[in-house]
Design a protein around this motif. Structure first.
Motif, PDB file in Angstrom:
ATOM      1  N   ALA A  93     -11.032  -0.807  32.315  1.00 42.59           N
ATOM      2  CA  ALA A  93     -11.310   0.406  31.540  1.00 42.59           C
ATOM      3  C   ALA A  93     -12.285   0.110  30.404  1.00 42.59           C
ATOM      4  CB  ALA A  93     -10.009   0.978  30.985  1.00 42.59           C
ATOM      5  N   LEU A 117      -5.708   4.337  28.058  1.00 45.57           N
ATOM      6  CA  LEU A 117      -6.379   3.054  28.229  1.00 45.57           C
ATOM      7  C   LEU A 117      -7.276   2.736  27.039  1.00 45.57           C
ATOM      8  CD1 LEU A 117      -7.241   3.645  31.952  1.00 45.57           C
ATOM      9  CD2 LEU A 117      -5.876   1.716  31.122  1.00 45.57           C
ATOM     10  N   PRO A 118      -7.576   1.449  26.819  1.00 41.05           N
ATOM     11  CA  PRO A 118      -8.432   1.060  25.692  1.00 41.05           C
ATOM     12  C   PRO A 118      -9.901   1.347  25.964  1.00 41.05           C
ATOM     13  CG  PRO A 118      -7.830  -0.878  26.959  1.00 41.05           C
ATOM     14  CD  PRO A 118      -7.049   0.274  27.546  1.00 41.05           C
ATOM     15  N   GLU A 163      -6.592  -2.441  32.293  1.00 35.66           N
ATOM     16  CA  GLU A 163      -7.017  -2.265  30.898  1.00 35.66           C
ATOM     17  C   GLU A 163      -8.383  -2.898  30.673  1.00 35.66           C
ATOM     18  OE1 GLU A 163      -2.586  -2.286  28.786  1.00 35.66           O
ATOM     19  OE2 GLU A 163      -3.662  -4.163  29.092  1.00 35.66           O
ATOM     20  N   ALA A 186      -7.149   3.400  35.621  1.00 32.81           N
ATOM     21  CA  ALA A 186      -8.496   2.865  35.396  1.00 32.81           C
ATOM     22  C   ALA A 186      -9.254   2.745  36.706  1.00 32.81           C
ATOM     23  CB  ALA A 186      -8.418   1.503  34.699  1.00 32.81           C
ATOM     24  N   SER A 205      -1.012   3.460  33.563  1.00 29.16           N
ATOM     25  CA  SER A 205      -2.338   3.675  32.983  1.00 29.16           C
ATOM     26  C   SER A 205      -3.347   2.679  33.538  1.00 29.16           C
ATOM     27  CB  SER A 205      -2.273   3.570  31.455  1.00 29.16           C
ATOM     28  OG  SER A 205      -1.608   4.688  30.900  1.00 29.16           O
ATOM     29  N   ALA A 206      -2.922   1.439  33.724  1.00 31.93           N
ATOM     30  CA  ALA A 206      -3.826   0.429  34.281  1.00 31.93           C
ATOM     31  C   ALA A 206      -4.313   0.845  35.667  1.00 31.93           C
ATOM     32  CB  ALA A 206      -3.132  -0.929  34.344  1.00 31.93           C
ATOM     33  N   TRP A 208      -4.353  -9.097  28.765  1.00 36.60           N
ATOM     34  CA  TRP A 208      -4.770  -7.746  29.123  1.00 36.60           C
ATOM     35  C   TRP A 208      -4.433  -7.522  30.587  1.00 36.60           C
ATOM     36  CZ3 TRP A 208      -8.952  -4.361  26.858  1.00 36.60           C
ATOM     37  CH2 TRP A 208      -9.150  -4.619  25.495  1.00 36.60           C
ATOM     38  N   ARG A 266       2.502   1.432  30.837  1.00 38.37           N
ATOM     39  CA  ARG A 266       1.271   0.661  30.676  1.00 38.37           C
ATOM     40  C   ARG A 266       0.654   0.324  32.021  1.00 38.37           C
ATOM     41  NH1 ARG A 266       0.963  -5.410  28.083  1.00 38.37           N
ATOM     42  NH2 ARG A 266      -1.326  -5.626  28.109  1.00 38.37           N
TER      43      ARG A 266
END
Length: 363
Positions: A269, A302-303, A266, A183, A179-180, A262, A176
């Motif tokens: 993003a 990512l969201p 995230e 962004a 991925s952050a 969050w 996680r």
């Protein structure tokens, strides 16, 4: 190893990118004004990397004070900052004692702010252990803590003496968090380099698989872009504000959901998606451009949907953003992919449409 230089009117410092760097005592000692240091880290990073770094420095004759803080954005506060000052004063740290930030963006920001304040200015070094910190927050001297009403609202511009970005430490980074960090990598492509955007589209899976050479190239590219921008505008009076693409929306998400719910990346993003949608509604980019942005963000893990804070709450939180000028909200938007602009003339009707639209998650 790659070495970049960030050059400013009053100082310059190196950004080292490679492997086996975080405990490279000789490289670190070269930037110490005296052989005294405090390593500021957190409860998550300390068991992984504190002992090797401390041992290497002590073997090189450096007196080391370790300071271990609680982990998380929720602790980026005055209370936690005072734990650093308590430790420094308790150890009789001097003005030339170097503060070494060993951690992600929270540790880097707080250590830098502590260094700016301690005895009116102590040296510090950044050893970022997250991708987000390596590509963005460790470079450029923005330091801060959060306030309940706004993220990073209390801080200082204060430059480190060196940045050591070690690709090997990313092996222990949770998925996680990786991925952050992506962004912020995507942010650089969208705001200023459409060729880098195409490169990311080709290499996003290799980045997520932690291929070190690919990660090093992404970190190099982002750090070079940031060094060029900060070299032109250290105090964010102009072009540096473009680095906040997605952040006005993103900081509102962080404040609205509670710091730590969050991850920063995230929120950025999802904020970039809202910035892209705003740009589309203003007639600047196409539906295909928005689809390209959202596809890459999703591939990065990512969201693309933001929480439904309610329009009034969104606007209230964004009103505490640092880019507000003369009471007007300013947004970093996309004239086209790879070309960001600062815009303060977003009609309220457009903003409401975005904040009630397709990229807001419904309960």
């Amino acid at each position: 190893m790659i070495t970049l230089d960030l050059v400013l009117p009053d100082t310059r410092y190196p950004i080292y990118i490679g492997e086996s760097l975080y405990a490279d005592a000789a490289r670190i000692v070269a930037h110490l004004p005296q052989k005294k240091a405090a390593i500021i880290t957190n409860e998550t990073i300390a068991p992984l990397y504190l002992a090797p770094l401390q041992a290497a420095l002590e073997a090189a004759g450096v007196a080391v004070t370790p300071v271990i803080l609680p982990d998380g954005e929720a602790y980026k506060t005055w209370e936690t900052l005072n734990l650093i000052f308590d430790a420094l004063l308790g150890a009789r740290a001097e003005r030339k004692t170097t503060l070494i930030a060993l951690g992600g963006g929270v540790i880097g920001d707080m250590t830098g702010f502590a260094a700016a304040c301690y005895q009116r200015g102590a040296p510090f070094i950044q050893i970022p252990t997250t991708l987000l910190a390596q590509v963005d927050s460790s470079v450029g001297g923005k330091t801060a803590i959060n306030h309940p009403l706004g993220k990073n609202m209390i801080g200082a511009f204060y430059q480190p003496r060196a940045v050591l970005a070690d690709m090997a430490v990313l092996d222990t980074l949770p998925e996680r968090e990786l991925s952050a960090g992506l962004a912020e990598v995507i942010k650089y492509a969208l705001l200023g380099d459409v060729q880098f955007l195409a490169w990311l589209e080709q290499h996003i899976e290799a980045l997520r698989a932690r291929d070190r050479a690919t990660l090093a190239e992404a970190v190099r590219h982002c750090c070079q872009m940031k060094a060029d921008i900060v070299g032109e505008d250290e105090k964010e009076t102009g072009v540096r504000a473009l680095l906040n693409l997605g952040h006005t929306f993103g900081h509102a998400i962080e404040a609205g959901m509670g710091y730590g719910a969050w991850l920063h990346g995230e929120a950025v993003a999802a904020g970039m998606v809202l910035a892209a949608e705003t740009s589309r509604l203003l007639g600047w980019i196409s539906e295909a451009d928005v689809a390209r942005v959202t596809a890459l963000i999703e591939r990065a893990g990512l969201p693309i949907l933001s929480p439904d804070l309610g329009v009034d709450a969104w606007i209230s939180h964004m009103g505490h953003d640092k880019k507000v000028e003369e009471g007007q909200l300013r947004f970093v938007l996309l004239r086209q992919l790879g070309q960001a602009v600062i815009e303060k003339g977003v009609p309220l009707a457009v903003l409401r449409e975005v904040l009630q639209g397709r990229f807001i998650r419904r309960a």
